[in-house]
Design an enzyme around this catalytic site. Sequence first.
Site, PDB file in Angstrom:
ATOM      1  N   SER A 121      94.531   8.958 112.567  1.00  0.00           N
ATOM      2  CA  SER A 121      93.852   9.889 114.075  1.00  0.00           C
ATOM      3  C   SER A 121      94.857   9.903 115.431  1.00  0.00           C
ATOM      4  CB  SER A 121      92.297  10.608 114.738  1.00  0.00           C
ATOM      5  OG  SER A 121      92.686  11.198 114.740  1.00  0.00           O
ATOM      6  N   HIS A 122      94.084   9.832 116.637  1.00  0.00           N
ATOM      7  CA  HIS A 122      94.290   9.666 117.983  1.00  0.00           C
ATOM      8  C   HIS A 122      95.056   8.185 118.218  1.00  0.00           C
ATOM      9  CE1 HIS A 122      90.516   8.651 117.888  1.00  0.00           C
ATOM     10  NE2 HIS A 122      91.224   7.898 119.173  1.00  0.00           N
TER      11      HIS A 122
ATOM     12  N   ASP B 180      92.994  16.887 113.477  1.00  0.00           N
ATOM     13  CA  ASP B 180      91.409  17.485 113.879  1.00  0.00           C
ATOM     14  C   ASP B 180      90.921  18.308 115.200  1.00  0.00           C
ATOM     15  OD1 ASP B 180      91.755  15.376 114.198  1.00  0.00           O
ATOM     16  OD2 ASP B 180      90.491  14.864 112.706  1.00  0.00           O
TER      17      ASP B 180
ATOM     18  N   LYS C  20      86.418  18.759 111.378  1.00  0.00           N
ATOM     19  CA  LYS C  20      86.647  19.492 113.227  1.00  0.00           C
ATOM     20  C   LYS C  20      88.169  19.651 112.584  1.00  0.00           C
ATOM     21  CE  LYS C  20      87.807  14.873 115.535  1.00  0.00           C
ATOM     22  NZ  LYS C  20      87.113  13.569 114.305  1.00  0.00           N
TER      23      LYS C  20
ATOM     24  N   ASP D  95      96.247  13.821 113.466  1.00  0.00           N
ATOM     25  CA  ASP D  95      95.677  14.410 112.297  1.00  0.00           C
ATOM     26  C   ASP D  95      95.568  16.076 112.604  1.00  0.00           C
ATOM     27  OD1 ASP D  95      93.177  13.301 113.146  1.00  0.00           O
ATOM     28  OD2 ASP D  95      92.385  12.915 111.656  1.00  0.00           O
TER      29      ASP D  95
END
Length: 543
Positions: free
Chosen positions: A113-114, A281, A376, A279
């Site tokens: 992700s982040h 979201d 999300k 990613d």
Amino acid sequence: MSIRTITTQAFPDQKPGTSGLRKKVTAFQRAHYLENFVQSIFDSIAAPKNSTLVLGGDGRYYNRQAIQTILKMAAANGYGSVLVGRDGILSTPAASCVIRKYKTFGGIILSASHNPGGPDGDFGIKYNSSNGGPATETVSEAIFARSKSITSYHILDAADVALDTPGEYRMGGMTVQVIDPVADYAELMESLFDFAAIRNLLAGGFRISFDAMHAVNGPYATEILGRRLGAPASSMINCLPLEDFGGGHPDPNLTYAHELVEIMYGDDAPDFGAASDGDGDRNMILGRKFFVTPSDSLALLAANATLIPAYKKGLAGVARSMPTSAAVDRVAKELNIPCYETPTGWKFFGNLMDAGRVTLCGEESFGTGSDHVREKDGLWAVLFWLNILAVRKQPVEAIAREHWARFGRNVYSRYDYEGLPTAAAQGVINHLQQNFATLTGSCFGKYTVQMCDDFSYTDPVDGSVSKNQGVRILFTDGSRIIFRLSGTGTEGATLRVYLEAYDAAVSRHHLDAQVVLADLIQVALLISELTGRTGRLQPTVIT
Ligand code: VG1
Ligand code: CO
């Protein structure tokens, strides 16, 4: 082509965190590390023979290798087919969309992700169930339990599959279907929002800036915002996905999305700015020289939902993670719909959405979504905002201020202390927990502690209980301080301090959140002994 069974030794540290297993790339590169976890997933979910799986990732470094390994393991474990995004790419919400659309048994998403990427960065893997959502706590625990006792895994001796052209390929007895990663998702977005209205808005001189942060949403934004909605190429920055995100931190907040922030706070700033994460979201929403906090964004989307084709009949209910501000609670109250408070992490929203109890969900950490998927969804939030702006024809700031005037303002900020020694961070939490009794009733200036606890959640759908989800210090005037340890980091511990105060007075709504929260921050530092225990004078990131 033969199936090989490889003897392995269990790793003790494969416990999924807030969103799957995240480790340094170098950890995943150790012999058998990825394979052990994948086999633990397969063993725990026990899919019937010939099941279909979705597979894709955010394209970060090690994505390609991991995809090939997982394909060979899926073939050896009796899967009938795997739907994989071209080049192994699927944003997290797109993966959720594909799992649901093609009714697959589940999916594996490769993402941290982040978190930064590249050879020295992070990698991650998680399993999503047939509803398209992250594995529940129960499934995650079963995977972890299996990972501690695993002794072998199965893998097909096969050549890599070329993933650059959509089509059907064979791998042993399994079909590999390489799909366009954007098409299904774009079609879903078009079914939810009024694209014609957004197209008109953009054609009428309304200017936007979208920052994909060199992450997975680049191609999605190019297709949806650019090709289908007519946003000019110049309005989209960093839309070329890179394995290391250009050396950046693909986290859409005021610190890491500084390029966008400079544009939106500069001279001649566009009307609307947005960014998404590694990613795809997460989302950050900005107006001209104006930042919409994620908690406010959720509340605003809820309050304006009936302007959107997909939600015009209203919302069944809303949900927010516990540290997220209560701004959405106020909207829910006025709409007379239920509002659920869940632990941090999207996996807790799935049951509520599956049961039809909630339509919109959100987290303070730049995550918003709805029951259109079970993750999300960054671009969805951007389109939701653009659709509102197309209908209301007001600036972002005016819409936010009107909202505050109507509901009051939940002034909010989060302080992150990253890379702390684990013992020191845990020490802060332990210290607070030991002082619940003395803290209750204590006064700190205008703040009086009403109650404190360690948040515990009982899922209203399946009755499962999740304890120790964050220390809450609740004050009599509705203000809150929350302390929580992150479950997504890969180095030391990250302590998050969430601060919230409520202010109904419009005359104070122009004030900077840091000014309004200054006293509360001092209370947080005092009661937690954070500075002394961690040696940190300043947080790493303030959002
Ligand atoms: C963070 C956020 C949480 C979010 C999670 C995954 O978790 O606080 O709200 O659901 O990241 O988001 P933690 O445990 O570090 O606080 V993402 O975009 O990494 O999938
Ligand atoms: Co993310």
